[in-house]
Design an enzyme around this catalytic site. Sequence first.
Site, mmCIF file in Angstrom:
data_model
loop_
_atom_site.group_PDB
_atom_site.id
_atom_site.type_symbol
_atom_site.label_atom_id
_atom_site.label_comp_id
_atom_site.label_asym_id
_atom_site.label_seq_id
_atom_site.Cartn_x
_atom_site.Cartn_y
_atom_site.Cartn_z
ATOM 1 N N LYS A 56 10.765 108.832 -41.687
ATOM 2 C CA LYS A 56 9.305 108.664 -41.693
ATOM 3 C C LYS A 56 9.007 107.290 -41.113
ATOM 4 C CE LYS A 56 5.819 107.301 -43.359
ATOM 5 N NZ LYS A 56 4.794 106.534 -42.594
ATOM 6 N N CYS A 65 10.690 90.303 -41.267
ATOM 7 C CA CYS A 65 11.000 90.108 -42.682
ATOM 8 C C CYS A 65 11.724 88.785 -42.903
ATOM 9 C CB CYS A 65 11.837 91.266 -43.179
ATOM 10 S SG CYS A 65 13.251 91.584 -42.126
ATOM 11 N N GLU A 104 15.319 97.306 -48.243
ATOM 12 C CA GLU A 104 15.264 96.059 -47.466
ATOM 13 C C GLU A 104 13.809 95.627 -47.488
ATOM 14 O OE1 GLU A 104 17.881 94.684 -46.231
ATOM 15 O OE2 GLU A 104 19.321 96.322 -46.207
ATOM 16 N N GLU A 149 4.484 86.063 -49.171
ATOM 17 C CA GLU A 149 4.837 86.444 -47.793
ATOM 18 C C GLU A 149 3.539 86.685 -47.009
ATOM 19 O OE1 GLU A 149 6.530 90.405 -47.007
ATOM 20 O OE2 GLU A 149 7.959 89.404 -45.704
HETATM 21 P P1 NAP Z 1 4.958 98.922 -45.917
HETATM 22 O O1 NAP Z 1 3.507 99.020 -46.040
HETATM 23 O O2 NAP Z 1 5.771 98.845 -47.132
HETATM 24 O O3 NAP Z 1 5.376 100.177 -45.023
HETATM 25 C C1 NAP Z 1 6.698 100.483 -44.727
HETATM 26 C C2 NAP Z 1 6.858 101.988 -44.632
HETATM 27 O O4 NAP Z 1 6.618 102.590 -45.903
HETATM 28 C C3 NAP Z 1 5.882 102.644 -43.673
HETATM 29 O O5 NAP Z 1 6.499 103.736 -43.040
HETATM 30 C C4 NAP Z 1 4.797 103.128 -44.616
HETATM 31 O O6 NAP Z 1 4.028 104.163 -44.054
HETATM 32 C C5 NAP Z 1 5.615 103.591 -45.786
HETATM 33 N N1 NAP Z 1 4.893 103.682 -47.052
HETATM 34 C C6 NAP Z 1 3.722 103.097 -47.412
HETATM 35 N N2 NAP Z 1 3.393 103.434 -48.679
HETATM 36 C C7 NAP Z 1 4.367 104.258 -49.133
HETATM 37 C C8 NAP Z 1 4.613 104.932 -50.360
HETATM 38 N N3 NAP Z 1 3.768 104.836 -51.400
HETATM 39 N N4 NAP Z 1 5.735 105.676 -50.485
HETATM 40 C C9 NAP Z 1 6.608 105.789 -49.471
HETATM 41 N N5 NAP Z 1 6.425 105.181 -48.268
HETATM 42 C C10 NAP Z 1 5.328 104.423 -48.105
HETATM 43 O O7 NAP Z 1 5.386 97.683 -45.062
HETATM 44 P P2 NAP Z 1 4.779 97.196 -43.672
HETATM 45 O O8 NAP Z 1 3.509 96.491 -43.925
HETATM 46 O O9 NAP Z 1 4.777 98.298 -42.693
HETATM 47 O O10 NAP Z 1 5.924 96.200 -43.217
HETATM 48 C C11 NAP Z 1 5.906 94.895 -43.594
HETATM 49 C C12 NAP Z 1 6.864 94.608 -44.712
HETATM 50 O O11 NAP Z 1 8.168 95.071 -44.427
HETATM 51 C C13 NAP Z 1 7.015 93.147 -44.978
HETATM 52 O O12 NAP Z 1 6.940 92.890 -46.348
HETATM 53 C C14 NAP Z 1 8.397 92.804 -44.468
HETATM 54 O O13 NAP Z 1 8.962 91.699 -45.046
HETATM 55 C C15 NAP Z 1 9.120 94.060 -44.709
HETATM 56 N N6 NAP Z 1 10.267 94.209 -43.814
HETATM 57 C C16 NAP Z 1 11.497 94.026 -44.338
HETATM 58 C C17 NAP Z 1 12.627 94.124 -43.547
HETATM 59 C C18 NAP Z 1 14.007 93.933 -44.125
HETATM 60 O O14 NAP Z 1 14.970 94.321 -43.494
HETATM 61 N N7 NAP Z 1 14.152 93.379 -45.296
HETATM 62 C C19 NAP Z 1 12.480 94.442 -42.187
HETATM 63 C C20 NAP Z 1 11.197 94.619 -41.679
HETATM 64 C C21 NAP Z 1 10.097 94.504 -42.519
HETATM 65 P P3 NAP Z 1 2.652 103.828 -43.253
HETATM 66 O O15 NAP Z 1 2.767 102.473 -42.684
HETATM 67 O O16 NAP Z 1 2.588 104.866 -42.217
HETATM 68 O O17 NAP Z 1 1.581 103.937 -44.259
#
Ligand code: NAP
Length: 498
Positions: free
Chosen positions: A191, A300, A266, A401
Amino acid sequence: MAIDFDPKQLGSELYNGGFRPMFIGGQWVGAQSGEVSDAVNPATGERLATIPDAGVVDVDRAVLAARRAFEGPWSKFSPYERQAVLLKIAELVERDWDKLCVSDTLDMGMPIMRTLANKRRVLGMLRFYAGMATALHGETIDNSIPGEIVSFTRKEPVGVVAAIIPWNAPTAATVWKIAPALATGCTVVLKPAEDASLTPLMIARLMQEAGVPDGVVNVVTGKGSVAGARLAEHPDVNKVVFTGSTLTGQSIARAAVGNLKKVSLELGGKSPVIVCKDADIDRAVPVAAMAVFAHSGQICIAGSRLFVAREIHDEFVARVADFAKALRIGHGIETDTDIGPIVNSRQARVIEDYIASGQTEGARLLTGGSRQSGPVYDGGNFLTPTVFADVHDDMRIAREEIFGPVISAFKFDSIDEVTSRANASPYGLAAGIFTKDLGTAHKLARRLKAGSVWVNMYHAIDPAVPFGGMKMSGYGREGGVEHLYEYLETKAVWINTD
Ligand code: NAP
Ligand code: MG
């Protein structure tokens, strides 16, 4: 790096606003409800394509397809055959590399020269895990039970894996989740994020072309709150691998409790970069600046807390600010862009809110802090690279963050002091150290609570080296042999030979 194609031309050939179906059980399909959402270019606000908005029924179909493939054709593939498939995927990804990078850049904004520069790493992931497919093995273990009883272990695939990824590095994230799954014999429902689903769909096409059997890899597009949430709770999913925010990671871990599926996470970070008084300043300034400004801080591992030894603090921070001022802000598709757009307007407002809080709480703004305006920028979400000095540890910009182009700088006096301040964060993803003193480097590397520590460098990630977080940055590791264990179960077998 010189390139021999025109990214803008290629981009206009790739997307024209039309419908891009998702991939379930080897079929290219829309959502059963017929619902779609827009895939948007964050630099211009233009619609690149529409994508299906998967509902629970679509997710359930994908999980069923993955289950059937896992128990059916895919289970008959030998390690050598799985390796051959992975090598073929690598070949096709290499063939279409320019297209994949243009697609990533258009859909989520990262400057094209950065997406292109990931080639070695992405191909490396595919080829590393191709190699590992034929290296999986259990162990024979001597036991103490009387009689001639043999015991050994087998490594078996965990089953159907749900991979949920964010928007900030779609190609790398897709490959890093799927390659170990294929190496170990798992099947996958991926997804991608709504903000960046186009390249994962393109990669699924390459997997089909490479001969991955129907149902082994499925891509469902749609909302995290619907499609992602269904995957996390699905009773027939054996494992969720997730990259994204800590908040979403927590909700996934809760949803996974129903069938006790395995989870690796992650998550976010607030990573410290520590510049000691003996650091090579000329080398450290650009690295410390790009530890955040690469991809406008939307990574991240962004080194967003910059701790600088008091003796060199003012000079160092002024030079980081000068470096920030010289960065070229622009559309990612332009080859001379250093800093692209913020992924969407909601995220841009969140970052602006953090910048405002820094000013209200009394941090000193050295540069940036505003929207970039002008005809080239007005359709998108462009923020100027921002550096705050005189930040206190209890300010919001010091603790939370931001996921945007914002550096918070602090002074420190001793290694003990900076260690405890750097570790006083709920996160533990990464850390950077700049020093010429070997003792200081080792001391800090040992004491810092972070999954990756870089000394006199930053950002290095390699397929063979484990990557992941401590504390609220998550659990589980990607990269290296450890990553494979996330996709494997260990079975103990006993044989009474008497
Ligand atoms: P996010 O909102 O958590 O979204 C990540 C993924 O999860 C997207 O595909 C999102 O779908 C999905 N999602 C959202 N709500 C969900 C739920 N209730 N259940 C299951 N899946 C759900 O994060 P983001 O804003 O896209 O990305 C930023 C974050 O990712 C930052 O905090 C960053 O630090 C972290 N990150 C971490 C790493 C690492 O390796 N540690 C790498 C990259 C990013 P939709 O977006 O389509 O709603
Ligand atoms: Mg997009």
